[in-house]
Enzyme design. Structure first.
Site, PDB file in Angstrom:
ATOM      1  N   ASP A 187       0.784  -1.051   0.033  1.00 25.36           N
ATOM      2  CA  ASP A 187      -0.078  -0.008  -0.056  1.00 25.36           C
ATOM      3  C   ASP A 187       0.665   1.141  -0.032  1.00 25.36           C
ATOM      4  OD1 ASP A 187      -3.133   0.460   1.154  1.00 25.36           O
ATOM      5  OD2 ASP A 187      -1.691   2.171   1.376  1.00 25.36           O
ATOM      6  N   GLU A 230      -4.978   2.202  -3.864  1.00 19.85           N
ATOM      7  CA  GLU A 230      -3.575   2.297  -3.622  1.00 19.85           C
ATOM      8  C   GLU A 230      -2.958   1.341  -3.377  1.00 19.85           C
ATOM      9  OE1 GLU A 230      -5.542   3.782  -1.957  1.00 19.85           O
ATOM     10  OE2 GLU A 230      -4.727   4.700   0.062  1.00 19.85           O
TER      11      GLU A 230
END
Lengths: 320, 204
Positions: A187, A230
């Site tokens: 992430d 993301e």
């Protein structure tokens, strides 16, 4: 009405190749369709063996087919889909087809002369180049669609659906062959701040840039997909925990050192990675554990890789 | 719709003609392929096409098969389609059988080639028995090995409603190679066939 006169002009005008062979496979006759496309003169080659008239025939196969027509007295067929052409003939779409030779459907029919004894074989050759061209185009479209169907539009890595499906297959493979398998879930750190500072286009730019960078660090067999927002996942087949941690650390370091130029500004980003190795978990369990490790990486200060251990579950409960 | 059924006499007559055609085909094929070809006595039945796929699904349960179709036309409105069913783990058997060795021949081509040889040899003999002659369409593969053939057959069968089904098993001893042929004659053509049988019977 006498119709015999029709035969010659019809054979000449016919948009089908007609080629007649005798029982020794010598050329007896062919019509204008073949004469023009193969650039041969019947008068000059009549009586010659088929293979001496037309170059590069698939001879062993063709003889076997012709044998069946002659001995069984039944027709034989050849389709362009299985064998694009038998005789090298020019076609009328030299510009719009990538094939040099005419795609052909061919019927081979047994003929008996009026004497009731002499056997011949008639080859009818139809031009299937159009069908061939359309099929090539169709195949191309299908390939493009398949590619689009498994790709994340923004970053070009696999999309979540395809990636997760592959994870299922890799688990089955690891199970069957008793091979190791590891999974990275990562992430972008403080992605919201990036978006706030540089706008969503800036955020998108970072996602694209880092996907490219990380992709370049992976093997061909590794499967890199966007899990959502993301968050990304990397499947590492044939890789145990030690190897997976090495890869994860290398990715972390490379990303942290990577400078990106966006609108005349130098940008840097870091990522946190959760690492898990397969041990008889389901797809969901595996992702869940990688997620736990990822969460711990964040809690421990980001920009790092953390390997999953059962103790982490307790750690997670404590901070919650 | 006219009642589609065969009298016992008609059925026996057809059975006999099929037997003769099979005998001839078996002999010709054996000489061409260089191996003994055994054609089992066929089962002839007038079936609802919808039930066809069930029939074959039960026979080929949970196994994948390849289907190759070949259509034919004769005079007097006689027409039909044969479907060859193969269950092959290894198509190399066919390559050997056809004597393909030094050529690049695809699996699809081997299957259409052997189908064409096996079916047209039988059909041209049958046409002769029926005092007819057939012209043929090029064989086409209906499904490849990994697809569910029962679905495919069900789809094909939709076009037939009621059909005469002749079920023939080919066994090639030297190569331990089996395949099944279903000869389907659609409703309209069955009426023509029945007429032909009556004509043949009247001559005796």
């Amino acid at each position: 009405m006498q119709l015999d006169w029709l035969l010659q002009p019809l054979l000449t005008q016919l948009n089908t190749g007609v080629l007649v062979l005798d029982a020794q496979y010598r050329v007896v006759f062919f019509n204008q369709f073949i004469a023009r496309r193969a650039d041969v003169d019947l008068a000059k080659v009549q009586g010659n063996l088929l293979e001496d008239v037309f170059a590069d025939l698939p001879l062993a196969w063709l003889r076997r087919k012709l044998d069946s027509v002659l001995h069984l007295q039944v027709p034989a067929f050849s389709s362009w889909e299985q064998r694009q052409y038998i005789i090298k003939l020019a076609h009328l779409r030299p510009l719009s087809s990538d094939s040099q030779y005419m795609a052909q459907n061919c019927s081979m029919l047994p003929l008996t002369a009026p004497d009731g004894v002499s056997r011949y074989i008639c080859l009818l050759i139809e031009d299937a180049t159009d069908a061939y061209v359309y099929q090539q185009q169709l195949q191309q479209s299908v390939m493009q669609l398949e590619h689009a169907n498994r790709t994340d539009g923004l970053t070009g890595v696999y999309n979540r659906r395809y990636w997760q499906q592959q994870l299922g297959y890799e688990i089955q493979r690891a199970e069957r062959y008793q091979h190791p398998l590891s999974l990275l879930l990562f992430d972008l750190d403080k992605f919201k701040d990036l978006n706030d500072q540089y706008g969503h286009q800036g955020g998108d730019f970072v996602l694209i840039e880092l996907s490219r960078l990380i992709g370049s660090l992976l093997r061909d067999t590794d499967l890199f997909g966007r899990y959502g927002g993301e968050e990304f996942g990397i499947i590492l087949p044939d890789t145990g925990m030690t190897g997976a941690l090495q890869v994860a650390n290398r990715i972390c370091d490379t990303v942290a050192q990577h400078k990106m130029l966006y609108n005349q500004q130098t940008l840097k980003a870091t990522i946190s990675i959760g690492v898990v190795s397969y041990f008889e978990q389901s797809v969901d369990e595996l992702i869940q554990r990688a997620d736990t490790a990822l969460y711990c990486a964040k809690r421990q200060g980001r920009n790092r890789a953390v390997a999953y251990q059962p103790e982490l579950e307790g750690y997670l409960k404590k901070v919650k | 719709m006219t009642e589609l059924h065969f009298t016992d006499v008609q059925r026996d007559c057809l059975q006999e003609l099929v037997n003769v055609a099979m005998g001839q085909a078996s002999d010709k094929l054996a000489r061409y392929l260089g191996t003994f070809v055994h054609l089992q006595v066929p089962a002839i039945a007038l079936v609802e096409a919808a039930l066809l796929s069930q029939h074959f699904a039960s026979r080929y349960q949970q196994q994948s098969a390849t289907l190759v179709s070949l259509g034919f036309f004769g005079d007097q409105g006689l027409r039909g389609e044969t479907i060859m069913l193969y269950q092959l783990t290894n198509v190399g058997v066919i390559a050997q059988l056809l004597g393909y060795s030094d050529d690049a021949v695809s699996e699809a081509e081997m299957l259409t080639d052997i189908s064409s040889v096996l079916t047209t040899t039988f059909l041209s003999g049958l046409a002769e028995q029926l005092e007819n002659s057939f012209s043929y369409a090029a064989p086409r593969i209906l499904s490849s090995r990994d697809r569910d053939f029962a679905d495919k057959l069900a789809y094909t069968a939709e076009q037939w409603q009621l059909a005469l089904q002749v079920d023939i098993r080919y066994q090639l001893t030297d190569y331990s190679f089996n395949c099944d042929m279903i000869l389907l004659i659609p409703g309209e053509a069955v009426l023509r066939l029945r007429q032909t049988l009556d004509n043949i019977l009247a001559d005796f």
